[in-house]
Design an enzyme around this catalytic site. Structure first.
Site, PDB file in Angstrom:
ATOM      1  N   ARG A 258      64.937  46.248  59.426  1.00 41.36           N
ATOM      2  CA  ARG A 258      63.648  46.486  59.009  1.00 41.36           C
ATOM      3  C   ARG A 258      62.630  47.386  60.086  1.00 41.36           C
ATOM      4  NH1 ARG A 258      65.584  45.452  54.877  1.00 41.36           N
ATOM      5  NH2 ARG A 258      64.789  44.050  53.275  1.00 41.36           N
TER       6      ARG A 258
ATOM      7  N   HIS B  91      66.283  54.641  54.095  1.00 39.52           N
ATOM      8  CA  HIS B  91      66.620  53.166  53.931  1.00 39.52           C
ATOM      9  C   HIS B  91      67.768  53.214  52.989  1.00 39.52           C
ATOM     10  CE1 HIS B  91      64.592  48.859  53.922  1.00 39.52           C
ATOM     11  NE2 HIS B  91      65.693  48.731  53.724  1.00 39.52           N
ATOM     12  N   VAL B  92      68.816  53.506  53.039  1.00 42.28           N
ATOM     13  CA  VAL B  92      70.131  53.533  52.043  1.00 42.28           C
ATOM     14  C   VAL B  92      71.060  52.659  52.474  1.00 42.28           C
ATOM     15  CG1 VAL B  92      69.342  55.772  51.227  1.00 42.28           C
ATOM     16  CG2 VAL B  92      70.909  55.481  53.396  1.00 42.28           C
TER      17      VAL B  92
ATOM     18  N   VAL C 115      69.464  49.007  61.189  1.00 39.08           N
ATOM     19  CA  VAL C 115      69.480  48.872  59.556  1.00 39.08           C
ATOM     20  C   VAL C 115      68.995  47.637  59.085  1.00 39.08           C
ATOM     21  CG1 VAL C 115      71.921  50.285  59.817  1.00 39.08           C
ATOM     22  CG2 VAL C 115      71.825  47.842  60.180  1.00 39.08           C
TER      23      VAL C 115
ATOM     24  N   ASP D 238      67.728  53.575  59.829  1.00 39.48           N
ATOM     25  CA  ASP D 238      67.945  53.576  58.334  1.00 39.48           C
ATOM     26  C   ASP D 238      66.740  53.248  58.115  1.00 39.48           C
ATOM     27  OD1 ASP D 238      69.275  53.862  55.863  1.00 39.48           O
ATOM     28  OD2 ASP D 238      69.343  51.829  55.721  1.00 39.48           O
TER      29      ASP D 238
ATOM     30  N   GLU E  83      57.080  53.034  56.469  1.00 36.34           N
ATOM     31  CA  GLU E  83      58.048  53.309  55.612  1.00 36.34           C
ATOM     32  C   GLU E  83      57.552  53.717  54.065  1.00 36.34           C
ATOM     33  OE1 GLU E  83      62.087  51.426  54.098  1.00 36.34           O
ATOM     34  OE2 GLU E  83      61.770  51.623  56.468  1.00 36.34           O
TER      35      GLU E  83
END
Length: 316
Positions: free
Chosen positions: A229, A276-277, A227, A252, A257
């Site tokens: 990077r 990525h939330v 969670v 995530d 990305e």
């Protein structure tokens, strides 16, 4: 003498009360600038608008003193710091995302371990498939990146009766919950980790922190939850491990990305992906507004704002 200006991604009325010694301009990254950037002394970076929008007004902000992000990670802003006026500070979001990101870390771990992702796919076909899955209880958990988010993850892990929580950060220290190991100890700690929670910032020191060598040290069946990077984990090395079924992953964040639609990570066995939330949730906005009120109160009082991560020493 003109009134110092503050750029905010929310209308000032939504953050009231605010110091009346400042003038507030609303800019959420859309459209033209609300005023001359040269008059801005406190710039709040619009949230979720991408790096290009984030830095767009900075070259013209010749009088800025504070650049405030609403993100925990600031790797997209750090290259701009030397270009800011001397003494200007870059601040991150502090504890703003601790709650929301820790929630998602637990949700990803539980979903992956208990087969919720598999059940969701079976539901689409109307298949009733029972199975024995791994419990979070009794698992040995390693938290890589024991800052605010890492500590928040641990607090949420404890009610699930995990066997052990091992903490890792850039340097060794003692935290309220126990010892924190230096990242240099990872080779000794990874072989016992059944669940690895990655919550470290992306820096030169953490880029590729978990590569082929480190992932190979994890025991068979271990779950990696990221969670932080994407580039903290070597994508190619992780893909090799999950494709042969040795490790599982709940991500995530990814590298690259956004993850391209044809990327093999989407269809790799044992991989659960969210886009990525970790930060964006209903917990975000009230905490963001509290953060801005507190930072602006300090600034108006002539005090150093909190959560400073970098200071410019350059001359313009």
């Amino acid at each position: 003498m003109s009134t110092p200006e503050v750029w905010l991604p929310y209308p000032a009325s939504e953050l009231a009360p605010l110091p009346d010694t400042l003038r507030y301009r609303f800019w959420n990254g859309d459209g033209d600038f609300p005023a001359d950037p040269a008059d801005c002394v406190f710039y709040t970076v619009p949230y979720l608008k991408g790096p290009r929008i984030a830095v767009r007004p900075l070259p013209a902000m010749t009088g800025v003193r504070v650049v405030q992000t609403l993100t925990a990670g600031v790797e997209h802003m750090l290259p701009e710091v030397p270009k800011l006026p001397a003494g200007a500070v870059l601040c991150n979001a502090g504890e703003l995302h601790n709650t929301s990101t820790a929630e998602l870390a637990l949700a990803l771990a539980l979903s992956a371990l208990r087969g919720v992702d598999q059940a969701a796919r079976a539901q689409l076909d109307g298949r009733w498939e029972t199975a024995m899955h791994t419990s979070l209880a009794d698992r040995r958990v390693l938290i890589v990146g024991y800052g605010g988010i890492g500590a928040a993850i641990e607090e949420r892990l404890l009610p699930f009766e995990v066997a052990d929580v091992v903490r890792v950060a850039g340097r060794a220290r003692t935290a309220p919950r126990g010892p924190v190991h230096a990242a240099s100890k990872l080779p000794e700690l990874l072989p016992d980790a059944e669940v690895v929670m990655v919550a470290t910032p992306l820096t030169d020191a953490t880029r590729g922190l978990l590569g082929a060598r480190e992932l190979a040290l994890l025991p068979d069946g271990a779950l990696l939850v990221n969670v932080s990077r994407g580039p903290v984990v070597d994508t190619g090395a992780l893909l090799a491990e999950v494709e042969r079924g040795r490790l599982r992953a709940a991500l995530d964040v990814t590298d690259p990305e956004p993850l391209p639609a044809d990327h093999p990570l989407w269809r790799a066995p044992g991989v659960l992906i969210t886009p990525h939330v970790g930060g964006p949730s209903t917990a975000f906005e009230p905490r963001a507004k509290r953060l801005l009120r507190a930072q602006l109160a300090r600034f108006a009082a002539g005090e150093q704002p909190g959560h400073v991560v970098a200071t410019s020493g350059s001359e313009r």
